[in-house]
Design a protein around this motif. Sequence first.
Motif, mmCIF file in Angstrom:
data_model
loop_
_atom_site.group_PDB
_atom_site.id
_atom_site.type_symbol
_atom_site.label_atom_id
_atom_site.label_comp_id
_atom_site.label_asym_id
_atom_site.label_seq_id
_atom_site.Cartn_x
_atom_site.Cartn_y
_atom_site.Cartn_z
ATOM 1 N N ASP A 20 0.848 -1.156 -0.007
ATOM 2 C CA ASP A 20 0.123 -0.173 0.094
ATOM 3 C C ASP A 20 0.912 0.988 0.134
ATOM 4 O O ASP A 20 1.016 1.656 0.914
ATOM 5 C CB ASP A 20 -0.971 -0.003 1.212
ATOM 6 N N GLY A 67 2.011 5.254 -1.670
ATOM 7 C CA GLY A 67 1.107 6.335 -2.363
ATOM 8 C C GLY A 67 1.886 6.975 -3.344
ATOM 9 O O GLY A 67 3.049 6.674 -3.361
ATOM 10 N N PRO A 121 5.314 7.675 0.156
ATOM 11 C CA PRO A 121 4.604 7.278 1.507
ATOM 12 C C PRO A 121 4.112 5.631 1.593
ATOM 13 O O PRO A 121 3.741 5.216 0.351
ATOM 14 C CB PRO A 121 3.148 8.166 1.405
ATOM 15 N N ASP A 122 4.411 4.923 2.539
ATOM 16 C CA ASP A 122 3.948 3.793 2.904
ATOM 17 C C ASP A 122 2.860 3.637 3.862
ATOM 18 O O ASP A 122 3.120 3.663 4.991
ATOM 19 C CB ASP A 122 5.397 2.920 3.267
ATOM 20 N N ASN A 123 1.618 3.361 3.374
ATOM 21 C CA ASN A 123 0.465 3.345 4.277
ATOM 22 C C ASN A 123 0.371 2.179 5.061
ATOM 23 O O ASN A 123 -0.038 2.121 6.165
ATOM 24 C CB ASN A 123 -0.754 3.599 3.580
ATOM 25 N N GLY A 134 2.964 2.986 7.928
ATOM 26 C CA GLY A 134 2.895 4.223 8.580
ATOM 27 C C GLY A 134 4.166 4.982 8.534
ATOM 28 O O GLY A 134 4.474 5.660 9.606
ATOM 29 N N ALA A 162 0.286 0.228 10.425
ATOM 30 C CA ALA A 162 -0.421 0.808 9.152
ATOM 31 C C ALA A 162 -1.144 2.296 9.587
ATOM 32 O O ALA A 162 -1.556 2.257 10.808
ATOM 33 C CB ALA A 162 -1.317 -0.068 8.789
ATOM 34 N N MET A 176 -2.778 6.038 7.190
ATOM 35 C CA MET A 176 -2.734 6.631 5.968
ATOM 36 C C MET A 176 -1.874 7.927 6.026
ATOM 37 O O MET A 176 -2.129 8.849 7.094
ATOM 38 C CB MET A 176 -4.062 7.295 5.743
ATOM 39 N N VAL A 177 -0.877 7.996 5.236
ATOM 40 C CA VAL A 177 0.206 9.165 5.111
ATOM 41 C C VAL A 177 -0.147 9.969 3.849
ATOM 42 O O VAL A 177 -0.283 9.502 2.767
ATOM 43 C CB VAL A 177 1.558 8.374 4.937
ATOM 44 N N THR A 178 -0.280 11.397 4.204
ATOM 45 C CA THR A 178 -0.329 12.240 3.009
ATOM 46 C C THR A 178 1.212 12.903 3.001
ATOM 47 O O THR A 178 1.661 13.067 3.904
ATOM 48 C CB THR A 178 -1.276 13.312 3.288
ATOM 49 N N ASN A 219 0.472 12.061 9.181
ATOM 50 C CA ASN A 219 -0.525 10.719 9.382
ATOM 51 C C ASN A 219 -1.823 11.479 9.639
ATOM 52 O O ASN A 219 -1.984 11.548 10.795
ATOM 53 C CB ASN A 219 0.351 9.900 10.577
ATOM 54 N N ASP A 227 -4.316 9.580 10.447
ATOM 55 C CA ASP A 227 -4.966 8.840 11.272
ATOM 56 C C ASP A 227 -4.652 8.967 12.628
ATOM 57 O O ASP A 227 -4.945 8.556 13.560
ATOM 58 C CB ASP A 227 -4.677 7.501 10.985
#
Length: 659
Positions: A302, A304, A316-318, A321, A343, A345-347, A359, A361
């Motif tokens: 996963d 990005g 980014p590696d969701n 993390g 894990a 979600m990384v923007t 992060n 989340d």
Amino acid sequence: MWRGKTVRRGSTVRAGTVTLAAALAALTLLGVLGTSPGAAVVRVTDSGAWLWSAAKGWVTHVNGPSGAPDFNVELAAARGHPVELAQDGVSVLVTDLRTGVVSRIDPATMDLASRQFGPAGADGSTGAVRVVARDELAFVIETDSGLVTRIDPRTLDIIGEQISVGARVTGAGIDADGVLWVVVAERGEAVAIRDGRRLATVPVAAPRSTLGLTIAGGQPVVIDATSPALVPVTATGAHPAVSLPAPAGGNRRLLVAPTIEGRVVPVLVEGTGTVLLVDLDAHDGDGSTQQVQLAGQRPSPDLGAPVIEAGRLYVPDNGTGRVLVYDRSAGRFEAPIQLAGDAGMVTLFVRNGTVWANNTDGTSAVAVDPDGRRRDVDKYAPDLAVPVANASTSAPPPVVVPSAPGQQIPPTVRPSRAARPTVPARTQPGAAPNPVPGTGQPPTTAAPPRPPDTATVPSVIATLPPTTTPAAVPGQPSITAGSASGAVIFTVAAGAGGPATTFTVSTSLGTNETLQGSGSLSVPTTGCQTVSATATATGPGGTSTSSTPAQALGCVPPGPVRNLDVVGVGLGTDDPKRRITWQPPLDDGGGPLEYVVTITNFGNPGEYPPETYTTTGLVLDVVGYTGGTDTCASCQDFTVQARNAAGTGAGQTNRARSE
């Protein structure tokens, strides 16, 4: 439409909800951007950034120089939802991708407004909506229907006529000349829109290709995953496409950031762990591509869209993390940026030369300066100021959006704002009264507020904090990793929050050390060993922890193998073989090596698919194909690559033919 406003420096504002087409939640301020309106008006282009926290439903402004949060804007209705932030114009625009509600934050006045866009379905959901903004331009794009609406980024009012491109939009962006570009994959076109009309329609690919768009160095570039290629475009037509090498192709998704500050475009080929760095300006515009293999960093599936800044590639590696970091000039990976324990979600985006990793989340974010220096950010930093709330609402008539494109849309009539109620001064013995909003001066009297108008929300004065408060918990300690020859060095410093008296550092190698105040810990390593460290800050208010991984200096992908040779063994017998021999690379990169041997039959690939072998030796015998013909049915390419824990080196190829 709802508007709330800050009252004084360090104050907290919370207001009720008013419906325009969807609810907008309460506003929380932890500070202000500047000490005067003149200073605040330019802060949207400062070195800071706005970051989303899905769990809290907060948009946080982080100060660039200090790396500390200034204030939070709470959008409770968007809590837990995916959002997009457009922060390259005169306002910050937050789009709730689940509901289609667009919220505007004015960084000069701290006014807040929201409006619903997109058609509502029978179940209350909306069609997909995207907002793109640059300088004083902003557009709402209903991606499913292809309807494009220009809005005023200061007010969210609709400007001019809507334009329909008549099909689904798969990419959009505004170039440096203020032209909006939208990509229509169904027709294989890029459409340019300016001043409320179509400026050009540019064919870029075969109809129903898989297409996207990025703005690279201010210029539009179409991403064609079908060809595969990058296609720069202008209003006069498409430039020659820059072909992308394998593993791109086969309609594998190509992940590219929506904007790239330079002309080197990083393209992640989904499912392969390969990033292609495409220089659009190299070789007279024909493009030059470098491959970066992520395998040595053990990425999750996963990943990005990557970005590149100041010679460093960030991915980014969701799934883990974290953000993978590759230094192009050094040809090696740096320690990843760890944002979550697992894990998350990384923007990832770039503003004014600073890379921001967030992060969404959780509480963590990291700002990376052009020199590679990292600054940790705690988005949940507590508000220590005395909260005072004051807000008013005004609900202008809703804008009627015609269903047919081409109809002129009258501007929204915005009634004047109702007078705000006065906030009485609150004092403690020996304390100065609260300042008058906008002046910083104490009031002359402490008169009670007049009754609010019908269009206002009553003022709220929050309870003053007690004289004595419990000690604050120390903030998450800042822990950064550096590499030396045969060692990893972890540096620990205090984070935001309460005071810390000691820091305890423990590593995955069993090393433990207690530091009095900030300091560093050197951990010896061997080869390409990855070491993670956890720092625990202890203070009067309790403890808090943070972790980060690192690799030792010199642990980089190896160089190419040498003296690759392929000879026939036992030809003419019942047991013919190909013997492949090579010598190790001059630079092993650190750590033990293994070799990947790939055999490709280019004479008849349909009958003989590629074969891959892995060995730690320098000799490999494989069964040879017999029956070579004039059509070269048994022609083969033999490619050998060295690999260590950091990655795979460049391949060396030898072409041979069975006789």
